[in-house]
Design a protein around this motif. Sequence first.
Motif, PDB file in Angstrom:
ATOM      1  N   GLN A  25       0.832  -1.200   0.000  1.00  0.00           N
ATOM      2  CA  GLN A  25       0.000   0.000   0.000  1.00  0.00           C
ATOM      3  C   GLN A  25       0.872   1.258   0.000  1.00  0.00           C
ATOM      4  O   GLN A  25       0.598   2.214  -0.724  1.00  0.00           O
ATOM      5  CB  GLN A  25      -0.947   0.015   1.195  1.00  0.00           C
TER       6      GLN A  25
ATOM      7  N   LEU B 279       2.520   1.583  -3.513  1.00  0.00           N
ATOM      8  CA  LEU B 279       1.536   2.023  -4.493  1.00  0.00           C
ATOM      9  C   LEU B 279       1.205   3.502  -4.313  1.00  0.00           C
ATOM     10  O   LEU B 279       1.222   4.275  -5.271  1.00  0.00           O
ATOM     11  CB  LEU B 279       0.271   1.161  -4.385  1.00  0.00           C
TER      12      LEU B 279
ATOM     13  N   LEU C 212       1.857   6.622  -6.963  1.00  0.00           N
ATOM     14  CA  LEU C 212       0.712   7.392  -7.457  1.00  0.00           C
ATOM     15  C   LEU C 212       0.803   8.859  -7.058  1.00  0.00           C
ATOM     16  O   LEU C 212       0.460   9.740  -7.848  1.00  0.00           O
ATOM     17  CB  LEU C 212      -0.591   6.771  -6.963  1.00  0.00           C
TER      18      LEU C 212
ATOM     19  N   GLU D  92     -11.569   3.227  -6.156  1.00  0.00           N
ATOM     20  CA  GLU D  92     -10.708   2.609  -7.163  1.00  0.00           C
ATOM     21  C   GLU D  92      -9.356   2.211  -6.553  1.00  0.00           C
ATOM     22  O   GLU D  92      -8.839   1.134  -6.837  1.00  0.00           O
ATOM     23  CB  GLU D  92     -10.488   3.558  -8.338  1.00  0.00           C
ATOM     24  N   PHE D  93      -8.801   3.071  -5.695  1.00  0.00           N
ATOM     25  CA  PHE D  93      -7.535   2.750  -5.035  1.00  0.00           C
ATOM     26  C   PHE D  93      -7.683   1.472  -4.213  1.00  0.00           C
ATOM     27  O   PHE D  93      -6.827   0.586  -4.273  1.00  0.00           O
ATOM     28  CB  PHE D  93      -7.080   3.905  -4.143  1.00  0.00           C
TER      29      PHE D  93
ATOM     30  N   ILE E 184      -7.757  -1.598  -6.527  1.00  0.00           N
ATOM     31  CA  ILE E 184      -6.414  -1.903  -7.044  1.00  0.00           C
ATOM     32  C   ILE E 184      -5.559  -2.529  -5.943  1.00  0.00           C
ATOM     33  O   ILE E 184      -4.877  -3.539  -6.155  1.00  0.00           O
ATOM     34  CB  ILE E 184      -5.733  -0.627  -7.576  1.00  0.00           C
TER      35      ILE E 184
ATOM     36  N   ASN F  43      -4.115  -6.639  -5.719  1.00  0.00           N
ATOM     37  CA  ASN F  43      -2.689  -6.940  -5.580  1.00  0.00           C
ATOM     38  C   ASN F  43      -2.390  -7.660  -4.270  1.00  0.00           C
ATOM     39  O   ASN F  43      -1.599  -8.599  -4.240  1.00  0.00           O
ATOM     40  CB  ASN F  43      -1.874  -5.656  -5.699  1.00  0.00           C
TER      41      ASN F  43
ATOM     42  N   GLU G 233      -0.809  -8.185 -10.189  1.00  0.00           N
ATOM     43  CA  GLU G 233      -1.015  -7.429 -11.420  1.00  0.00           C
ATOM     44  C   GLU G 233      -0.179  -6.158 -11.448  1.00  0.00           C
ATOM     45  O   GLU G 233       0.327  -5.750 -12.482  1.00  0.00           O
ATOM     46  CB  GLU G 233      -2.493  -7.062 -11.549  1.00  0.00           C
ATOM     47  N   GLY G 234      -0.038  -5.497 -10.312  1.00  0.00           N
ATOM     48  CA  GLY G 234       0.659  -4.216 -10.270  1.00  0.00           C
ATOM     49  C   GLY G 234      -0.302  -3.091 -10.611  1.00  0.00           C
ATOM     50  O   GLY G 234      -1.514  -3.203 -10.429  1.00  0.00           O
ATOM     51  N   TYR G 235       0.225  -2.007 -11.134  1.00  0.00           N
ATOM     52  CA  TYR G 235      -0.585  -0.877 -11.567  1.00  0.00           C
ATOM     53  C   TYR G 235      -0.179  -0.583 -12.994  1.00  0.00           C
ATOM     54  O   TYR G 235       0.853   0.054 -13.248  1.00  0.00           O
ATOM     55  CB  TYR G 235      -0.350   0.346 -10.676  1.00  0.00           C
TER      56      TYR G 235
ATOM     57  N   ARG H  18      -2.297   0.566 -15.614  1.00  0.00           N
ATOM     58  CA  ARG H  18      -3.197   1.425 -16.386  1.00  0.00           C
ATOM     59  C   ARG H  18      -2.398   2.461 -17.166  1.00  0.00           C
ATOM     60  O   ARG H  18      -1.277   2.795 -16.797  1.00  0.00           O
ATOM     61  CB  ARG H  18      -4.177   2.119 -15.441  1.00  0.00           C
TER      62      ARG H  18
ATOM     63  N   ARG I 284       3.780   3.452 -14.013  1.00  0.00           N
ATOM     64  CA  ARG I 284       3.201   2.117 -13.838  1.00  0.00           C
ATOM     65  C   ARG I 284       4.085   1.315 -12.896  1.00  0.00           C
ATOM     66  O   ARG I 284       5.288   1.531 -12.835  1.00  0.00           O
ATOM     67  CB  ARG I 284       3.121   1.386 -15.173  1.00  0.00           C
TER      68      ARG I 284
END
Length: 123
Positions: free
Chosen positions: A24, A27, A31, A42-43, A46, A50, A61-63, A65, A70
């Motif tokens: 967390q 990420l 971001l 949405e956060f 995601i 993960n 998966e990671g981030y 988008r 990324r």
Amino acid sequence: MAKSSVHFILKGGSDYKDLAPVFQDILMTVLEEADQVPEEEEFTMILNLNLDDLNQNRKPEGYIRKARARIVFPLDRKEFYVQSYSPKVIHLDDLRSKISKILDGASVKYDITEDDDIKFDLK
């Protein structure tokens, strides 16, 4: 468009599950640095997707988008990297330092590499 990346390669006994307690923070750090923090709902989605994989010691998966930054977990080795498509906006040196502190605090063992020209080996 220029892209660059900083790679955190897990080593020794460190594994995906060791990232779960700090994912967390990683990420959110990425971001925030990219100024692309999504809405809370949405956060959370995601993050939970993960964390489910990380807690089960699986590649997450990671981030990935479309964004200025990324977080990618490649298939071929236990690592993750932060890839920037806008080096003028996202300072990877700052991200490398911040993520290193997070990983060090969690006693995750890793090596760091950088790659300005990521190539995918299609076998």
